[in-house]
Motif scaffolding. Structure first.
Motif, PDB file in Angstrom:
ATOM      1  N   ALA A 348       0.867  -1.180   0.000  1.00  0.00           N
ATOM      2  CA  ALA A 348       0.000   0.000   0.000  1.00  0.00           C
ATOM      3  C   ALA A 348       0.901   1.227   0.000  1.00  0.00           C
ATOM      4  CB  ALA A 348      -0.909  -0.006   1.224  1.00  0.00           C
ATOM      5  N   HIS A 349       1.194   1.731  -1.187  1.00  0.00           N
ATOM      6  CA  HIS A 349       2.090   2.873  -1.312  1.00  0.00           C
ATOM      7  C   HIS A 349       1.583   3.764  -2.434  1.00  0.00           C
ATOM      8  CE1 HIS A 349       5.833   5.162  -2.085  1.00  0.00           C
ATOM      9  NE2 HIS A 349       6.047   4.957  -0.806  1.00  0.00           N
ATOM     10  N   PRO A 350       1.644   5.085  -2.267  1.00  0.00           N
ATOM     11  CA  PRO A 350       1.074   5.985  -3.275  1.00  0.00           C
ATOM     12  C   PRO A 350       1.831   6.016  -4.592  1.00  0.00           C
ATOM     13  CG  PRO A 350       2.217   7.230  -1.568  1.00  0.00           C
ATOM     14  CD  PRO A 350       2.150   5.820  -1.085  1.00  0.00           C
ATOM     15  N   LYS A 351       3.091   5.562  -4.612  1.00  0.00           N
ATOM     16  CA  LYS A 351       3.885   5.686  -5.828  1.00  0.00           C
ATOM     17  C   LYS A 351       4.235   4.349  -6.475  1.00  0.00           C
ATOM     18  CE  LYS A 351       6.162  10.040  -4.554  1.00  0.00           C
ATOM     19  NZ  LYS A 351       7.468  10.711  -4.339  1.00  0.00           N
ATOM     20  N   HIS A 352       4.281   3.282  -5.709  1.00  0.00           N
ATOM     21  CA  HIS A 352       4.788   2.015  -6.230  1.00  0.00           C
ATOM     22  C   HIS A 352       3.845   0.876  -5.882  1.00  0.00           C
ATOM     23  CE1 HIS A 352       8.544   4.130  -6.974  1.00  0.00           C
ATOM     24  NE2 HIS A 352       8.570   4.517  -5.712  1.00  0.00           N
ATOM     25  N   ASP A 353       3.658  -0.027  -6.849  1.00  0.00           N
ATOM     26  CA  ASP A 353       2.857  -1.216  -6.584  1.00  0.00           C
ATOM     27  C   ASP A 353       3.732  -2.458  -6.462  1.00  0.00           C
ATOM     28  OD1 ASP A 353       3.635  -1.511  -9.188  1.00  0.00           O
ATOM     29  OD2 ASP A 353       1.622  -1.767 -10.018  1.00  0.00           O
ATOM     30  N   TYR A 354       5.026  -2.257  -6.217  1.00  0.00           N
ATOM     31  CA  TYR A 354       5.953  -3.354  -5.966  1.00  0.00           C
ATOM     32  C   TYR A 354       7.049  -2.854  -5.026  1.00  0.00           C
ATOM     33  CZ  TYR A 354       9.243  -1.151  -9.254  1.00  0.00           C
ATOM     34  OH  TYR A 354      10.110  -0.272  -9.879  1.00  0.00           O
ATOM     35  N   LEU A 355       7.850  -3.777  -4.502  1.00  0.00           N
ATOM     36  CA  LEU A 355       8.938  -3.397  -3.604  1.00  0.00           C
ATOM     37  C   LEU A 355      10.119  -2.901  -4.428  1.00  0.00           C
ATOM     38  CD1 LEU A 355       8.852  -6.280  -0.968  1.00  0.00           C
ATOM     39  CD2 LEU A 355       7.794  -4.020  -0.853  1.00  0.00           C
ATOM     40  N   VAL A 356      10.377  -1.606  -4.365  1.00  0.00           N
ATOM     41  CA  VAL A 356      11.449  -1.014  -5.161  1.00  0.00           C
ATOM     42  C   VAL A 356      12.792  -1.244  -4.465  1.00  0.00           C
ATOM     43  CG1 VAL A 356       9.933   0.711  -6.178  1.00  0.00           C
ATOM     44  CG2 VAL A 356      11.148   1.242  -4.051  1.00  0.00           C
ATOM     45  N   PRO A 357      13.905  -1.268  -5.226  1.00  0.00           N
ATOM     46  CA  PRO A 357      15.210  -1.559  -4.618  1.00  0.00           C
ATOM     47  C   PRO A 357      15.569  -0.640  -3.455  1.00  0.00           C
ATOM     48  CG  PRO A 357      15.365  -1.664  -7.011  1.00  0.00           C
ATOM     49  CD  PRO A 357      13.999  -1.144  -6.694  1.00  0.00           C
ATOM     50  N   HIS A 358      15.325   0.667  -3.603  1.00  0.00           N
ATOM     51  CA  HIS A 358      15.735   1.598  -2.552  1.00  0.00           C
ATOM     52  C   HIS A 358      14.933   1.393  -1.268  1.00  0.00           C
ATOM     53  CE1 HIS A 358      17.965   5.176  -1.326  1.00  0.00           C
ATOM     54  NE2 HIS A 358      16.862   5.582  -0.721  1.00  0.00           N
ATOM     55  N   GLY A 359      13.762   0.762  -1.402  1.00  0.00           N
ATOM     56  CA  GLY A 359      12.961   0.499  -0.211  1.00  0.00           C
ATOM     57  C   GLY A 359      13.642  -0.440   0.759  1.00  0.00           C
ATOM     58  N   GLY A 360      14.492  -1.339   0.227  1.00  0.00           N
ATOM     59  CA  GLY A 360      15.243  -2.218   1.114  1.00  0.00           C
ATOM     60  C   GLY A 360      16.208  -1.438   1.981  1.00  0.00           C
ATOM     61  N   ARG A 361      16.874  -0.458   1.379  1.00  0.00           N
ATOM     62  CA  ARG A 361      17.811   0.397   2.121  1.00  0.00           C
ATOM     63  C   ARG A 361      17.079   1.203   3.191  1.00  0.00           C
ATOM     64  NH1 ARG A 361      22.612   3.379   1.941  1.00  0.00           N
ATOM     65  NH2 ARG A 361      22.377   5.611   2.281  1.00  0.00           N
ATOM     66  N   ARG A 362      15.956   1.798   2.820  1.00  0.00           N
ATOM     67  CA  ARG A 362      15.214   2.596   3.802  1.00  0.00           C
ATOM     68  C   ARG A 362      14.644   1.723   4.909  1.00  0.00           C
ATOM     69  NH1 ARG A 362      13.935   7.760   3.692  1.00  0.00           N
ATOM     70  NH2 ARG A 362      12.045   7.381   4.896  1.00  0.00           N
ATOM     71  N   GLY A 363      14.231   0.518   4.546  1.00  0.00           N
ATOM     72  CA  GLY A 363      13.718  -0.396   5.563  1.00  0.00           C
ATOM     73  C   GLY A 363      14.779  -0.755   6.588  1.00  0.00           C
ATOM     74  N   MET A 364      16.010  -1.018   6.120  1.00  0.00           N
ATOM     75  CA  MET A 364      17.102  -1.299   7.046  1.00  0.00           C
ATOM     76  C   MET A 364      17.446  -0.074   7.882  1.00  0.00           C
ATOM     77  SD  MET A 364      18.323  -4.246   7.579  1.00  0.00           S
ATOM     78  CE  MET A 364      19.904  -3.804   8.319  1.00  0.00           C
ATOM     79  N   GLY A 365      17.335   1.107   7.270  1.00  0.00           N
ATOM     80  CA  GLY A 365      17.560   2.333   8.028  1.00  0.00           C
ATOM     81  C   GLY A 365      16.604   2.447   9.197  1.00  0.00           C
ATOM     82  N   GLU A 366      15.320   2.104   8.953  1.00  0.00           N
ATOM     83  CA  GLU A 366      14.324   2.118  10.033  1.00  0.00           C
ATOM     84  C   GLU A 366      14.747   1.180  11.157  1.00  0.00           C
ATOM     85  OE1 GLU A 366      11.052   3.396  10.284  1.00  0.00           O
ATOM     86  OE2 GLU A 366      10.805   4.413   8.363  1.00  0.00           O
ATOM     87  N   VAL A 367      15.159  -0.039  10.768  1.00  0.00           N
ATOM     88  CA  VAL A 367      15.545  -1.036  11.765  1.00  0.00           C
ATOM     89  C   VAL A 367      16.732  -0.552  12.587  1.00  0.00           C
ATOM     90  CG1 VAL A 367      16.520  -3.354  12.064  1.00  0.00           C
ATOM     91  CG2 VAL A 367      14.643  -2.982  10.434  1.00  0.00           C
ATOM     92  N   LEU A 368      17.754  -0.008  11.913  1.00  0.00           N
ATOM     93  CA  LEU A 368      18.980   0.404  12.592  1.00  0.00           C
ATOM     94  C   LEU A 368      18.751   1.594  13.523  1.00  0.00           C
ATOM     95  CD1 LEU A 368      21.335   0.003   9.530  1.00  0.00           C
ATOM     96  CD2 LEU A 368      21.487  -1.304  11.655  1.00  0.00           C
ATOM     97  N   VAL A 369      17.977   2.576  13.056  1.00  0.00           N
ATOM     98  CA  VAL A 369      17.710   3.748  13.892  1.00  0.00           C
ATOM     99  C   VAL A 369      16.962   3.338  15.155  1.00  0.00           C
ATOM    100  CG1 VAL A 369      16.412   5.904  14.047  1.00  0.00           C
ATOM    101  CG2 VAL A 369      17.796   5.429  12.024  1.00  0.00           C
ATOM    102  N   ARG A 370      15.968   2.483  15.000  1.00  0.00           N
ATOM    103  CA  ARG A 370      15.176   2.073  16.163  1.00  0.00           C
ATOM    104  C   ARG A 370      15.991   1.212  17.128  1.00  0.00           C
ATOM    105  NH1 ARG A 370       9.845   3.305  15.386  1.00  0.00           N
ATOM    106  NH2 ARG A 370       9.169   3.671  13.227  1.00  0.00           N
TER     107      ARG A 370
END
Length: 412
Positions: A348-370
């Protein structure tokens, strides 16, 4: 109607006649009957059809068919002005958020583009500037900026590619010794492709390396994609050409090691200078084989005979040490789009209907910051702490909200 049955496409074809065929093309599973995208697109197409027919009775709206004509809307009635009016309708008549308006319009725009390719329409009216003018700009909210893979999405995708690779490798290794050579080659090819896809997904999901640092950029000869010589699997590191225009070591965490090691063992590259994530594009490899073997002095007839000995040109380039190019960043997006669809991941994303490559990087960023805070996350992401704080400011805001709540509970 069967999807393979030819349909006469004329300006007088009703809009609804195209919907099922479009949804089958976009759907997942046997017959194109499944998938989140199909379900969401079907809902918006139905709403568009009701609006076009004037069925929603919105402020005296009578639809796009001329008032003196009694019929359902057809493709003859569509032009850029119609899509401009629908954009206004989304903006003003349904109380939708800005990013939601953009998302809903994209469903209709995608259908419009498909109609052009299928011969229903002469032009992609929905993408014209005048049609899109009423649409709002992005509202600047963090969820709409860039996609970040959630833990559920990351686990779903990595689990899917892992199971797929295990099955393909087991099929290949379980073949009897007397199996037909071409059957063995086909099984090895499928195992290699599944193993490459698994390794790519795991690297994108867990290393937080930028996709432009990992793969080939046709516009930048320095970015030729990582090679096996750039990896030190035993040490858990990988040399990449960073965004800051210099080579640097990136970490390979534990989840990445086994997929990479298994893929390398299966591929057995002729030299360490081979790309880790080789292209499997048949046209690219066919041209490469013909050019390289011709440069080595082989005649066209001999080259064709040589190619006939292999089920796929990828296996021939491995055998002859004809080094292929790495996949490109666009190639990675195509792979992830395919895999996201096959895994039927809820997105559920306003711009993409699939998991884009950069989303993996941002997802790990979320994990690391938390888990470890901004300083550690900045080092792992190869960014300044200031930039990481800015991009993940929503995390700090949430934590401060928790602090405020706790303070109020103590005082009250």
């Amino acid at each position: 109607m069967d999807r393979n049955t030819p349909t006469e496409r004329t300006p007088l074809t009703s809009l609804s006649e195209s919907f099922e065929r479009y949804l089958q093309d976009k759907g997942k599973g046997r017959g194109g009957d499944g998938g989140n995208y199909r379900r969401n697109a079907a809902r918006e197409l139905e709403r568009f059809a009701e609006w076009a027919a004037g069925d929603d009775k919105n402020d005296g709206w009578t639809g796009i068919v001329p008032a003196d004509v009694d019929r359902d809307p057809t493709f003859e009635d569509l032009d850029e002005r119609v899509f401009r009016e629908y954009a206004r309708h989304l903006v003003g008549d349904r109380g939708l958020k800005q990013n939601t308006v953009q998302t809903y319009y994209r469903y209709i725009s995608a259908w419009c583009g498909w109609c052009v390719n299928e011969g229903y329409l002469e032009a992609h009216y929905a993408q014209r500037a005048s049609a899109m003018a009423p649409l709002p700009e992005d509202d600047g909210r963090k969820p709409g900026d860039q996609q970040a893979w959630t833990s559920e999405q990351r686990h779903a995708l990595t689990r899917y590619v892992d199971e797929r690779a295990r099955d393909a490798i087991e099929t290949y290794t379980a073949l009897p010794e007397d199996a037909d050579p071409l059957d063995r080659q086909r099984a090895r090819y499928e195992a290699l492709k599944a193993a490459r896809d698994r390794a790519l997904v795991f690297v994108l999901a867990y290393t937080a390396v930028r996709v432009g640092e990992l793969l080939r950029d046709p516009n930048d000869p320095r970015r030729r994609g990582v090679r096996w010589e750039d990896l030190s699997i035993d040490d858990g590191s990988m040399d990449v050409y960073r965004k800051k225009q210099q080579w640097d070591a990136a970490s390979l965490p534990d989840p990445v090691i086994t997929p990479l090691r298994s893929y390398r063992q299966l591929m057995d590259p002729p030299t360490e200078r081979w790309p880790v994530f080789s292209t499997f594009d048949q046209r690219t490899l066919a041209e490469l084989v013909q050019e390289e073997l011709a440069d080595r002095g082989e005649r066209p007839e001999a080259i064709n005979e040589r190619r006939d000995e292999f089920a796929r040109d990828l296996l021939l380039v491995l055998n002859e040490d004809v080094r292929p190019p790495s996949i490109t960043t666009d190639g990675a997006r195509s792979i992830l789009q395919r895999l996201s669809g096959e895994a039927d991941i809820d997105i559920a994303h306003p711009k993409h209907d699939y998991l884009v490559p950069h989303g993996g990087r941002r997802g790990m960023g979320e994990v690391l910051v938390r888990a470890f805070g901004y300083t550690v996350a900045a080092r792992y992401l190869d960014n300044s702490e200031e930039m990481v704080r800015e991009r993940y400011s929503h995390i700090e805001a949430g934590e401060l909200g928790d602090v405020a709540t706790e303070a109020l509970e103590q005082i009250d």
